[in-house]
Motif scaffolding. Structure first.
Motif, short mmCIF file in Angstrom:
data_model
loop_
_atom_site.label_atom_id
_atom_site.label_comp_id
_atom_site.label_asym_id
_atom_site.label_seq_id
_atom_site.Cartn_x
_atom_site.Cartn_y
_atom_site.Cartn_z
N UNK C 128 0.83 -1.22 0.00
CA UNK C 128 0.00 0.00 0.00
C UNK C 128 0.86 1.26 0.00
N UNK C 129 2.16 1.07 0.07
CA UNK C 129 3.10 2.19 0.09
C UNK C 129 2.77 3.14 1.25
N UNK C 130 2.63 2.55 2.41
CA UNK C 130 2.30 3.33 3.61
C UNK C 130 3.52 4.11 4.09
N UNK C 131 3.24 5.07 4.97
CA UNK C 131 4.31 5.86 5.57
C UNK C 131 4.38 5.56 7.06
N UNK C 132 5.57 5.26 7.52
CA UNK C 132 5.76 4.95 8.93
C UNK C 132 6.29 6.20 9.61
N UNK C 133 5.57 6.66 10.61
CA UNK C 133 6.00 7.86 11.32
C UNK C 133 6.50 7.47 12.70
N UNK C 134 7.65 8.03 13.05
CA UNK C 134 8.24 7.75 14.37
C UNK C 134 8.29 9.05 15.17
N UNK C 135 8.85 8.94 16.34
CA UNK C 135 9.02 10.14 17.16
C UNK C 135 9.94 11.14 16.49
N UNK C 166 -5.73 5.77 0.93
CA UNK C 166 -7.01 5.07 0.72
C UNK C 166 -7.41 5.19 -0.74
N UNK C 167 -8.60 4.66 -1.04
CA UNK C 167 -9.07 4.70 -2.43
C UNK C 167 -8.29 3.72 -3.30
N UNK C 168 -7.73 2.76 -2.67
CA UNK C 168 -6.91 1.77 -3.39
C UNK C 168 -7.58 0.41 -3.26
N UNK C 169 -7.74 -0.24 -4.41
CA UNK C 169 -8.27 -1.60 -4.37
C UNK C 169 -7.14 -2.51 -3.88
N UNK C 170 -7.45 -3.33 -2.88
CA UNK C 170 -6.37 -4.17 -2.34
C UNK C 170 -6.94 -5.47 -1.80
N UNK C 193 -3.67 3.20 -9.29
CA UNK C 193 -3.92 3.69 -10.65
C UNK C 193 -3.71 2.55 -11.62
N UNK C 194 -2.93 2.78 -12.63
CA UNK C 194 -2.66 1.72 -13.61
C UNK C 194 -1.62 0.74 -13.08
N UNK C 195 -0.89 1.15 -12.08
CA UNK C 195 0.17 0.28 -11.54
C UNK C 195 -0.37 -0.63 -10.44
#
Lengths: 162, 786, 264
Positions: C128-135, C166-170, C193-195
């Motif tokens: 999902x190409x999420x972002x990990x946020x730390x302190x 969001x808005x991503x089919x998974x 998207x197309x990818x």
């Protein structure tokens, strides 16, 4: 050693325990509630399942000190004297136990299952939801029947209480 | 039939304590001042112990003592024993290597006991264990069964690692049968090594009372009296009158808790040495390493058929892995508990079996649910299935045309089957399983891209593991009778003391049903006492599906004596001859009159003893009996398994299971069905999921539930059960036994079903998804090539 | 277990300070750490329990992203109406982690920080190409996972939340190890998207990874049929007693198809 306080089966309790003490050790060795069992070291068998703040958890994979202030229910907290919880009654009625060792964890898991999934549980759901509880005696056949019946009976209990 | 009598599905009396968390298992036993034992175990499969330095460990906090094999030797504590003598073909006795409870000079498997650390807490004992420095001289190790005889020597007494080379049957007659055979079916078969895994790990609490000099051992045992006998007579802890053994609630056994192990030996011995109770509880990995394992056979079998497809001969060559030491009954498992069952349900005129038992650097192997009989049944039912397929015959019909139909039937291998109706079970099972509809179901599966198969298992077992004289002639070191004592209290309640032990079987209910039924008293007035050598004088314990056939028969015999004595008491009260007294429905009546007295009143009269003198009759109402049956019992049945395989992943789903069993008379159908369910689950576990795997260095790779696949609820189906009944003629109750049937019957049914689905492509146990996927690929390729 | 000191800080700052001590370990759900401690395979001096940090718990929708606190349990994610509505594949993944009891304790932050090669969550985070946020910072998934049990996290760095577009089919499909029930092969597919991004857990000898051949096949045609005949090389795939590399590689293809078919 820190002093740990909890409410266990509705009663305020306390006891000294090293930080490395597991919740199951605190329950069994300090509180001497030996109905909660240990059947493995790797969080798979579920013999140690208790409820902490309303959720079924594996007490062999939880530190006692991390449960400071928590409300804990063990198998000993389900029945009122000889007045059995409907899930306990269902296990007896349907022969859902043989040696009895996995039984406390099974029953605690089953009650939690009903709390989350409702009273009408299919065989498929029950078998999937029992993934974290291993029984070597029964082949699960009668456990599945017991959980389904106990779930229905718990609905009766809820209604009776209304 | 009364609501609580014989044949009724009475709810279990023992359940209340288990469902409320009030059971008392060994690990629940805590004694004031107890210390905790931790065993330092060998990390090597095979090594000399050159030195053990525990000086630093002794100084660690909380440590009371550290002992090694030398301390046991200094105290003249004997080694663990194997109680069944097997002789090789040449008449020489089996080669039993020494088996000290703590290693002396050498370790022979990973988990072997090197030292015990006794400390105030378990954590402190473990902390100290890390400070022990053991100098090992690592030796070549072998865990493999087939190559054991050419591997490094495990015990000097057996340089080629062969414990015995044993045989059974008429070799010449068998060769002659093969010489005239129209068809010979050949099959290589591996019976995979299993770890029993009762959910309660083994545990022990040893105590010593200085004032009386009495030792007490709480232990997870299926046979506390046998444990006391061995700990006294052979290991030398204390004489039997100074050693009490208690097996309280025991959380499943499946064979693994029959045996007398190092840990309980050390705990009870050390209790005196440290002057404190000593407690040990296995964790699961210790259980994997140190509980006796099961099965582990490598076999080649050949079956001869005549032109009419009648089986005329069977020859079998088996290598059985007994592990690093001979466990308590290990030698009997691949011999007398195995080979005599190779006739199965079939009329086979000539059979010859050879068995080599071997040492390897693995955990000892001994009886596990079924013990020998699953290995025999798997072999017979696989080769029968393959033979039927090779001859193009329906596997059910092929079985039916070779069934034994006349009883008694003397097989070529020791046993005389006394009663049965094998075809009745098959006919009923075929109907219940809707065998006629399997073709349509296969087509429906194929339409979904799935493979469906059906497999049969027509099993027979020999249970009771008695009579004593018979097992004695075969090498058993003990008699395998059972004892009972019926104590009637003055108000008519009853305690029954039994030498059988319940660790899930529900004896407190079924045994009480028998007593309630016989004496006409409420079941709640009957208590069953077991598992304590101070209460029950002697007993042989529970294994081999023997508690009903042998244990209950002993109770029945004691009840006969109670009835006879009670009639005498009633005669005095009713002023009639005891021969004129009838006993029915709990009432003693003078024949042909309305003069009657109930059981409770007779009990009271027996104790107040006002109606007779001491010269006429002894007061009291208590009788004991030892019962030794006249034959083994022969439960038998037919199990049918139907599987659906996903060829994309190799996942096998058991879609239907039909079991029709003949257990003779049934006391409590609910409990019997539960035994069948559990047995089938363990059999399916063996066939699809379970297998102990060692690497080439003898490390057990499957030493936890992370790697050893225990059957879970979503791996298994619900089961459809049916029963046929031919009563067992060799015991008064007609019981054959039911505890092991499922585990014996199930594995070949599963594998026959899978190979049916895969177009006869052979597959080993456990048939894991990977293995099934591979075989399915092969089957598909084979089909494409045709 | 070896002895240790237990801490339950009430603020993130206090937690960061404690986690920075020598030989400190962070306790989230504990379902990997405690078994490890029980086996005496780790000997921390300090255990820093994050359970008191309420701000690390819960699911929020923010700027079109699902923001999941690091201490949010698997059960919470599985049952979250927000997750079910916006990323049903993620909810489905969470519902299949371990067993019900494990899901009541185990957390997304603990799972991602540990990067067990057989854990489920890393595949979703990566696909999902999420972002990990730390302190301290935010790290994209592609930069976060560094190999088996290895991540971009510095010593004492604490994940606070993970943010999923969001808005991503998974979809997710797992083939569990028959014994442990961890992923033998788990495949998370996501249509961007197309990818497409296809992340595989359980199978890689070096932990979670993206299956480029499968991603290429799904490009412009996010359908199970697009994966027909496509396979993954067995090179770099785990081999153990439960499954060899060839079987795992085969299962990646099968699970990828099933994940695409289940995606919505």
């Amino acid at each position: 050693m820190p002093m740990i306080h909890m409410t266990v089966n509705g009663k305020a309790v306390k006891g000294h325990a090293e930080p490395r003490t597991l919740l199951v050790e605190f329950i069994r060795d300090t509180l001497r509630l030996t109905g909660t069992h240990v059947g493995c070291d790797t969080s798979q068998c579920g013999a140690c399942v208790v409820h902490v703040d309303g959720h079924a958890i594996k007490s062999c994979t939880t530190l006692a000190v991390a449960c400071e202030g928590a409300h804990v229910t063990t198998i000993e907290g389900l029945a009122h004297g000889t007045d059995l919880h409907p899930m306990q009654e269902a296990f007896r009625e349907h022969h859902g136990l043989q040696c009895g060792y996995c039984t406390p964890g099974m029953i605690m898991s089953a009650v939690d299952m009903v709390n989350r999934k409702g009273h009408d549980l299919s065989e498929h759901t029950i078998r999937e939801e029992l993934e974290g509880n291993i029984c070597r005696c029964t082949g699960y056949h009668n456990i599945v029947k017991a959980v389904a019946a106990g779930a229905k009976a718990m609905q009766g209990m809820a209604k009776a209480a209304e | 039939m009364s609501a609580t009598g014989i044949g009724a599905s009475v709810k279990r009396k023992e359940d209340f304590r288990f469902i409320t968390g009030k059971g008392q298992y060994t690990a629940d036993v805590n004694r004031h001042g107890q210390a905790h034992a931790y065993f330092l175990r060998s990390p090597h499969a095979h090594a000399t112990i050159d030195a053990i330095d525990y000086a630093e460990a002794l100084k660690m906090p909380g440590v009371c003592a550290i002992y090694t094999g030398k301390d046991l030797a200094d105290d003249k504590i004997g080694g663990l024993i194997c109680g069944w003598m097997i002789h090789s073909k040449d008449g020489s006795p089996m080669k039993a290597g020494g088996h000290p409870a703590l290693a002396q000079g050498k370790v022979r498997y990973v988990g072997d006991h090197v030292a015990v650390i006794i400390a105030d807490t378990l954590a402190e004992a473990k902390d100290a264990a890390e400070k022990i420095n053991v100098s090992y001289g690592v030796l070549p190790a072998n865990a493999d069964t087939a190559s054991a005889m050419t591997s490094a020597t495990v015990h000097d007494v057996a340089p080629d690692n062969r414990v015995y080379d044993w045989h059974l049957g008429d070799k010449a007659a068998t060769e002659a049968a093969f010489a005239k055979a129209a068809h010979v079916t050949k099959l290589d078969i591996i019976n995979n090594r299993l770890v029993p895994n009762p959910m309660e790990p083994r545990a022990a609490v040893g105590e010593y009372e200085e004032g009386s000099g009495v030792f007490c051992l709480h232990t997870t045992s299926q046979n506390p009296h046998v444990a006391r006998l061995v700990l006294s007579a052979f290991i030398g802890i204390a004489p039997e009158n100074k050693l009490r053994v208690i097996a309280p609630d025991v959380g499943g056994g499946f064979g693994a808790k029959i045996f007398i192990y190092a840990e309980e030996t050390v705990c009870v011995w050390a209790a005196k040495k440290v002057g404190r109770p000593v407690k040990w509880t296995a964790d699961r990995t210790e259980a994997f390493l140190s509980d006796a394992h099961g099965r582990d056979h490598v076999s080649h079998a050949e079956m001869a058929l005549d032109a009419n497809n009648k089986i005329i001969g069977l020859r079998v060559k088996t290598t059985a892995n007994l592990g690093a030491y001979l466990s308590t009954f290990s030698s009997s498992v691949p011999t007398y508990l195995y080979a005599p069952l190779l006739s199965g349900q079939y009329n086979i005129p000539a059979i010859y079996a050879e068995v080599d038992a071997v040492y390897t650097n693995t955990s000892p192997v001994d009886a596990y649910r079924g013990a020998g009989r699953p290995e025999a049944t798997f072999l017979v039912e696989r080769i029968v299935e393959v033979a039927a397929r090779e001859r193009g015959l329906d596997p059910a019909q092929f079985r039916q045309m070779n069934y034994i139909t006349q009883f008694p039937h003397q097989t070529p291998l020791i046993f005389a089957y006394d009663a049965g109706d094998f075809n009745a079970s098959m006919v009923k099972a075929l109907d219940m399983a809707d065998y006629k509809g399997v073709g349509a179901r296969k087509a429906a599966s194929a339409a979904k891209g799935k493979l469906r198969g059906i497999g049969f298992s027509s099993y027979i077992e020999a249970c009771g593991i008695a009579p004593s004289a018979a097992v004695g002639s075969l090498g058993a070191g003990v008699g395998l009778w059972e004892s009972a004592e019926v104590r009637v209290n003055a108000i008519g309640t009853v305690e029954v003391l039994t030498g059988s032990h319940s660790h899930g079987q529900g004896h407190e209910t079924t045994f009480a049903q028998l007593v309630s039924d016989r004496l006409g008293i409420p079941i709640d007035n009957v208590s069953i006492v077991h598992g304590d050598t101070d209460k029950v004088q002697m007993g042989m314990g529970t294994y081999g599906s023997r508690s009903g056939a042998v244990g209950m028969s002993a109770i029945s015999k004691a009840l006969d004596k109670i009835e006879a004595k009670a009639k005498k008491v009633a005669g005095f009260v009713l002023e009639a001859a005891d021969t004129d007294i009838e006993f029915k429905d709990g009432k003693f009546t003078v024949k042909g009159t309305d003069k009657t007295i109930d059981f409770g009143s007779v009990a009271l009269q027996a104790y107040i003893a006002h109606k007779f003198t001491g010269a006429q009759l002894e007061p009291g109402l208590k009788e004991g009996a030892f019962y030794d049956p006249t034959n083994f019992t022969f439960p038998a049945g037919v199990h049918i398994c139907e599987v659906e395989i996903d060829p994309d992943t190799g996942v096998t789903k058991i879609d239907r299971w039909t079991a029709v069993d003949d257990f003779g008379a049934v006391i409590n159908p609910m409990i019997v069905e539960g035994q069948v369910h559990g047995g089938i689950a363990q059999g399916i576990g063996q066939a699809l999921l379970e297998g102990a795997i060692y690497d080439k260095d003898g490390q057990l790779l499957t030493a936890s539930y992370m790697d050893y696949t225990m059957p879970r609820a979503d791996d298994l189906p619900s089961y459809k059960l049916g029963f046929t009944e031919t009563r067992c003629p060799s015991n008064p109750l007609g019981i054959k036994g039911c505890g092991e049937a499922g585990a014996i019957a199930a594995p070949p049914a599963v594998i026959n079903a899978i190979t049916d689905a895969l177009g006869h492509e052979n597959i080993a146990m456990p048939a894991t998804p990977q293995a099934v996927w591979r075989a399915a690929q092969k089957a598909v390729m084979k089909k494409a090539a045709e | 277990m070896y002895e240790f000191d237990y801490h339950r800080p009430g603020t993130l700052d206090a937690a960061v300070k404690l986690a920075g001590e020598a030989d400190a370990k962070i306790l989230a759900g504990g379902h990997t750490l405690i078994p490890t401690l029980k086996q005496r395979l780790a000997a921390p001096k300090h255990l820093v329990d994050l359970h008191a940090l309420r701000e690390l718990q819960g699911v929020h929708l923010k700027d079109g992203h699902l923001v999941i606190g690091a201490m949010t349990t698997h059960a919470h994610v599985a049952d979250s109406a927000l997750v079910k509505a916006h990323l049903p594949g993620l909810a489905q993944l969470a519902a299949g982690i371990g067993d019900p009891h494990v899901r009541h304790r185990g957390t997304i932050g603990g799972s991602v920080a540990n990067n067990d090669p057989a854990a489920d969550y890393p595949s979703a985070v990566l696909a999902l190409n999420a972002t990990i946020t730390t302190n301290k910072r935010s790290i994209t998934a592609d930069d976060f996972f560094k190999g088996m049990f290895e991540t971009a996290l510095a010593e004492g760095e604490i994940i606070t939340h993970i943010s999923f577009p969001t808005g991503i089919k998974s979809g997710y499909a797992k083939f569990p190890n028959p014994a442990s029930r961890y992923a033998l092969v788990g495949v998370f597919v996501a249509q961007h998207g197309a990818d497409a991004r296809v992340a595989v857990t359980g199978a890689g000898a070096n932990g979670v990874f993206r299956a480029s051949t499968l991603e290429a096949a799904l490009k412009g045609n996010f359908s199970a049929a697009a994966l027909d005949g496509k396979s993954v090389s067995a090179d770099g795939i785990n081999s153990d007693m439960h499954a060899d590399a060839a079987y795992r590689a085969h299962l990646i293809g099968v699970m990828a198809k099933r994940a695409v078919a289940a995606a919505h």
